[in-house]
Every structure is written in structure tokens, then in C-alpha cells.
Motif scaffolding. Structure first.
Motif, short mmCIF file in Angstrom:
data_model
loop_
_atom_site.label_atom_id
_atom_site.label_comp_id
_atom_site.label_asym_id
_atom_site.label_seq_id
_atom_site.Cartn_x
_atom_site.Cartn_y
_atom_site.Cartn_z
N VAL A 1 -3.69 -30.09 5.87
CA VAL A 1 -3.98 -28.80 5.25
C VAL A 1 -4.92 -29.04 4.08
CG1 VAL A 1 -3.05 -26.79 4.05
CG2 VAL A 1 -1.78 -27.80 5.95
N VAL A 2 -6.06 -28.37 4.09
CA VAL A 2 -7.06 -28.54 3.04
C VAL A 2 -7.22 -27.22 2.29
CG1 VAL A 2 -9.44 -29.15 2.48
CG2 VAL A 2 -8.29 -30.26 4.40
N ASP A 3 -6.86 -27.24 1.02
CA ASP A 3 -7.04 -26.08 0.14
C ASP A 3 -8.45 -26.15 -0.42
OD1 ASP A 3 -6.98 -24.07 -1.74
OD2 ASP A 3 -5.43 -24.97 -2.99
N THR A 4 -9.29 -25.21 -0.01
CA THR A 4 -10.70 -25.24 -0.43
C THR A 4 -10.89 -24.89 -1.90
OG1 THR A 4 -11.11 -22.91 0.11
CG2 THR A 4 -11.40 -24.54 1.90
N ARG A 5 -9.86 -24.29 -2.52
CA ARG A 5 -9.92 -23.79 -3.89
C ARG A 5 -10.87 -22.60 -4.02
NH1 ARG A 5 -8.15 -28.68 -6.56
NH2 ARG A 5 -6.22 -29.19 -5.48
N ALA A 6 -11.31 -22.06 -2.88
CA ALA A 6 -12.10 -20.83 -2.90
C ALA A 6 -11.16 -19.65 -3.10
CB ALA A 6 -12.89 -20.66 -1.60
N THR A 7 -11.61 -18.62 -3.78
CA THR A 7 -10.77 -17.49 -4.16
C THR A 7 -10.18 -16.82 -2.94
OG1 THR A 7 -12.09 -17.11 -6.12
CG2 THR A 7 -10.71 -15.30 -5.39
N HIS A 8 -8.89 -16.49 -3.06
CA HIS A 8 -8.18 -15.81 -1.98
C HIS A 8 -7.16 -14.87 -2.61
CE1 HIS A 8 -5.50 -15.27 1.54
NE2 HIS A 8 -4.54 -15.42 0.67
N ALA A 9 -7.15 -13.62 -2.16
CA ALA A 9 -6.13 -12.66 -2.64
C ALA A 9 -5.97 -11.56 -1.61
CB ALA A 9 -6.54 -12.06 -3.99
N HIS A 10 -4.71 -11.26 -1.25
CA HIS A 10 -4.44 -10.20 -0.28
C HIS A 10 -4.74 -8.81 -0.83
CE1 HIS A 10 -1.61 -12.34 2.79
NE2 HIS A 10 -2.86 -12.74 2.86
N SER A 11 -4.64 -8.64 -2.12
CA SER A 11 -4.74 -7.30 -2.67
C SER A 11 -6.15 -6.94 -3.13
CB SER A 11 -3.77 -7.16 -3.85
OG SER A 11 -4.02 -8.14 -4.83
N ASP A 12 -7.18 -7.74 -2.74
CA ASP A 12 -8.52 -7.47 -3.22
C ASP A 12 -9.33 -6.56 -2.30
OD1 ASP A 12 -9.11 -9.10 -1.10
OD2 ASP A 12 -10.18 -10.62 -2.26
N GLY A 13 -8.73 -6.07 -1.22
CA GLY A 13 -9.40 -5.09 -0.37
C GLY A 13 -9.84 -5.60 0.98
N GLY A 14 -10.24 -6.87 1.09
CA GLY A 14 -10.73 -7.37 2.37
C GLY A 14 -9.66 -7.36 3.45
N TYR A 15 -8.47 -7.78 3.10
CA TYR A 15 -7.35 -7.79 4.05
C TYR A 15 -7.04 -6.36 4.49
CZ TYR A 15 -2.70 -9.00 5.91
OH TYR A 15 -1.61 -9.18 6.72
N GLY A 16 -6.94 -5.46 3.52
CA GLY A 16 -6.63 -4.07 3.84
C GLY A 16 -7.68 -3.42 4.71
N GLN A 17 -8.94 -3.77 4.49
CA GLN A 17 -10.00 -3.19 5.31
C GLN A 17 -9.93 -3.67 6.75
OE1 GLN A 17 -12.33 -0.72 4.50
NE2 GLN A 17 -12.43 -0.81 6.74
N ARG A 18 -9.58 -4.95 6.94
CA ARG A 18 -9.44 -5.44 8.32
C ARG A 18 -8.28 -4.73 9.01
NH1 ARG A 18 -13.22 -7.09 6.17
NH2 ARG A 18 -14.48 -8.92 6.69
N ARG A 19 -7.22 -4.51 8.29
CA ARG A 19 -6.08 -3.80 8.87
C ARG A 19 -6.48 -2.37 9.24
NH1 ARG A 19 0.13 -4.36 6.91
NH2 ARG A 19 1.07 -2.93 8.41
N ALA A 20 -7.22 -1.71 8.38
CA ALA A 20 -7.67 -0.35 8.68
C ALA A 20 -8.59 -0.33 9.90
CB ALA A 20 -8.38 0.24 7.46
#
Length: 385
Positions: free
Chosen positions: A216-235
Motif C-alpha cells: 500500500v503506497v500513500d501518495t500523500r496527495a490530498t484526499h477528502a470525501h467531503s470536498d465535493g468530488g465523491y458526492g458528484q460521482r454519486r450524483a
């Protein structure tokens, strides 16, 4: 530059450090992060997922109070948060503490009487890594709160409560994969989860028997479920199902998906429908001990997430491409996307080489050194002290 190995820590030592900060502690509870082997963004589409629990966990120590106050402290945060249990409603608590407050709210919504509590938490799942530090926090505090209340809530009921906590109070519309594996995972097994009927099945996961290691490699690139991208894919997925006239994309066929006129919706739906098929094929490959097929399916999954679902990023693609070039059987991003982590099935004798090559690529591109996590399939949420 070398990749940083991110250790899970000694549970006994972590527990001692937490209980030392409380008066009359009732116990310490841990819940793991997770790596999803395959089945991304399929949970909220009534699909199939195949995650494992990680050894990296969040720990929560709890003590009762004689008032109506929930006080939460974190080893990783500078300021504690206090809120009255009766005052917790959607929108009343923000930030990291909203996840903890959400658990109290959900348990109260389910009819459980909670005492005032003091909790101290220590998160050992890297934040923003796509390895579900949020579900680890929620599930560890759920066990702690149940202990403080003196109630024994069955694990499947806790899955539902913790899902509500994350979606309705913390504002992160997750589909339930993370909470399910955190509460139901077993060592040396992946958990096949069917989100159409909530059924689960343990699937043996022992890559070491084939001379392989899951990296498992953590890229340290920003990730957050509540920033809109996840919600938009769900929509997008919900809209595609509505246009097709099906209850969810689980019921859609590939031919139906290709009939969608909207290119974005067609690509989103294509990923979900094909990814559900890849989960089924991965389980079959594991049962046949066909690790080369598992690797092929990993690679196809990443291509689908990169091109059709558009949730990858440069750092994730670099990990996948570099690992594959230097001997990985298969590799893919894992988690919600837009950053976070990738996984790779690597011959154990090539692990060091692959890690060095990934670190070299990151250094050459001016990125921070990636983190590397040991990832044996581990135990679910439990009391550790």
C-alpha cells in the motif's frame, strides 16, 4: 529520497498512553483502516466490493462523566471539543469531532441512552490516505460509546449507525464499505460485500502463499470525501440509473449503459457496471489461486477509474505505472480517489526495488516522499485494553 515505512504501532503501548490521560477509563477500543482490493464506488450503487482490514487502526479510550457532555480529545489535534449530547444535530459540530459526535447522535437516534463521556483518540491510519481513517475513527468510538452505555449492539446494526453518523452529521455521503469492513473484517481474509442485500462472505486472502506481498503506497496527495468530488460521482450514478429506469446501476446491463446519450453519465455507469463484474471475477480468480488474473483485473480496474470515473491523479498513476514496470503482478488506486493510496501486488523479493523506484519517481517530479504501509489482512474493530 526513500519511501517512508508507516508502521501501525504497538496496540498495548498506544492503549496505555490513552488511558493515562483519563480518570477511571473503561477501556480502549480499536477499529482498522482498510484497503479495498477491488470494487470502487460500487457500494452506493448496490454493487459488490472486496476490502481487507489493515493493521493500522484508530484507538479510542473512554470514561464516563456525570453530566450530558461529550468531550473529545485527539492525540493528533491541539484543542479538545465539547458538546452536549442533547445538542448534537446535523450541522451543530464541524471538523474532525463531527465524526465522533455523529456516532453519539446515531446511537441516541437508535434509542440507546448514553451517559456523558470523555474520549481520547489516537489515529494511526494516515489522514487523507484513502484508507478510511474516518471510518476507523467512527467505528472505534462507536465501540467505546457502547461500552460506556453498557449496551451490546450487534455489528450489523453498528454498521448502519456509523453510516448515518458519517453521512448525516459529518456530511460525507459514504456508501457503507468502510464501516462494514472495519466492523466485520477477519485476519487473512477479504470481505466480499453485496450492497444489494447487505450479505457478506469471507474470502481467503493469502498472497504470501504465492510469494507475493500487497504493497500500500500513500501518495500523500490530498484526499477528502467531503470536498465535493465523491458526492458528484454519486450524483452522476444516481442520475444515470434514473435515466435508464433502474433502481440502481447494479441492475443495468453493459448494453443499457452504452445507450446513454450523455457521455459523462455513460462513462460513470460503465465504470460501475464493469467494476462489479471485476469483483466477481477477482473472487473467482482467488478461489482458483490465479494470481496473474487477479493482477490483470487490478490493472483493468485502475484504467476504468482513471478514464471513465476520472478519480485518479498524477501521483496515483505514477505509483501504478512504476510498480507495474518493475515487476508488480497488478496495481490500482484504492479508495474514493482524487489522491490517497494505491495498492500493488508485488513479488516479495522485489518489494525493496519497487519501493525505491516509486520514491525515485516522486523525487524526480518534486513530490513529497510517499508512505509505504505493510498490509496483511487484519482483524476488525475490537477492545484492546
Amino acid at each position: 529520497m526513500r519511501a517512508e515505512r508507516v508502521e501501525s504501532g504497538d496496540p498495548a503501548a498506544i492503549a496505555t498512553g490513552l488511558t493515562d490521560r483519563l480518570t477511571d477509563p473503561l477501556g480502549v477500543f480499536a477499529a482498522p483502516g482498510r484497503a479495498n482490493l477491488i470494487g470502487e464506488h460500487t457500494d452506493y450503487n448496490a454493487g459488490l466490493c472486496l476490502p481487507i482490514a489493515l493493521p493500522h487502526a484508530t484507538y479510542a479510550a473512554v470514561a464516563r462523566r456525570d453530566d450530558d457532555v461529550l468531550r473529545v480529545e485527539s492525540v493528533q489535534q491541539t484543542q479538545p471539543v465539547e458538546v452536549r449530547l442533547s445538542a448534537i444535530t446535523p450541522g451543530s459540530v464541524s471538523g474532525w469531532a463531527s465524526y465522533v459526535a455523529g456516532v453519539a447522535w446515531a446511537l441516541r437516534e437508535d434509542g440507546h441512552r448514553l451517559p456523558g463521556m470523555q474520549l481520547v483518540v489516537d489515529g494511526r491510519v494516515p489522514l487523507g490516505s484513502g484508507l478510511s481513517s474516518s471510518a476507523a475513527l467512527i467505528c472505534s468510538t462507536a465501540l467505546a460509546m457502547c461500552a460506556a452505555a453498557g449496551v451490546d449492539v450487534d455489528r450489523r446494526s453498528l454498521v448502519r449507525a456509523t453510516m448515518r453518523a458519517e453521512s448525516e452529521i459529518a456530511g460525507a455521503p459514504t456508501g457503507g464499505l468502510d464501516q462494514t469492513i472495519a466492523l466485520l473484517g477477519e485476519p487473512d481474509h477479504a470481505l466480499l460485500i453485496d450492497f444489494r442485500d447487505q450479505q457478506t462472505r469471507q474470502v481467503p486472502w493469502r498472497p504470501a502463499d504465492a510469494g507475493l506481498t500487497l504493497l500500500v503506497v500513500d501518495t500523500r496527495a490530498t484526499h477528502a470525501h467531503s470536498d465535493g468530488g465523491y458526492g458528484q460521482r454519486r450524483a452522476d450514478c444516481e442520475e444515470a440509473a434514473q435515466v435508464l429506469g433502474v433502481p440502481s446501476l447494479r441492475e443495468a446491463t453493459p448494453d443499457q449503459v452504452e445507450s446513454l446519450d450523455d457521455d459523462r453519465l455513460r462513462r460513470r455507469a460503465r465504470h460501475v457496471v464493469s467494476e462489479i463484474g471485476r469483483v466477481e471475477d477477482t473472487v473467482a480468480a482467488l478461489e482458483a489461486d490465479d494470481w496473474s488474473e487477479v493482477g490483470r483485473l487490478f490493472a483493468a480496474s485502475h484504467t476504468s477509474m482513471r478514464d471513465d470515473f476520472e478519480i485518479s491523479c498524477e501521483e496515483l498513476d505514477a505509483v501504478v505505472d512504476t510498480a507495474s514496470t518493475h515487476g508488480a503482478v497488478g496495481a490500482r488506486m484504492t479508495g474514493g480517489g482524487f489522491g490517497g493510496s494505491a495498492i500493488a501486488l508485488v513479488p516479495t523479493d522485489r518489494m525493496a526495488k519497487v519501493c525505491d523506484e516509486i520514491a525515485a519517481v516522486f523525487a524526480a517530479r518534486g513530490w513529497a516522499a510517499p508512505g509505504v504501509l505493510p498490509a496483511p489482512a487484519s482483524a476488525s474493530a475490537r477492545q484492546v485494553s
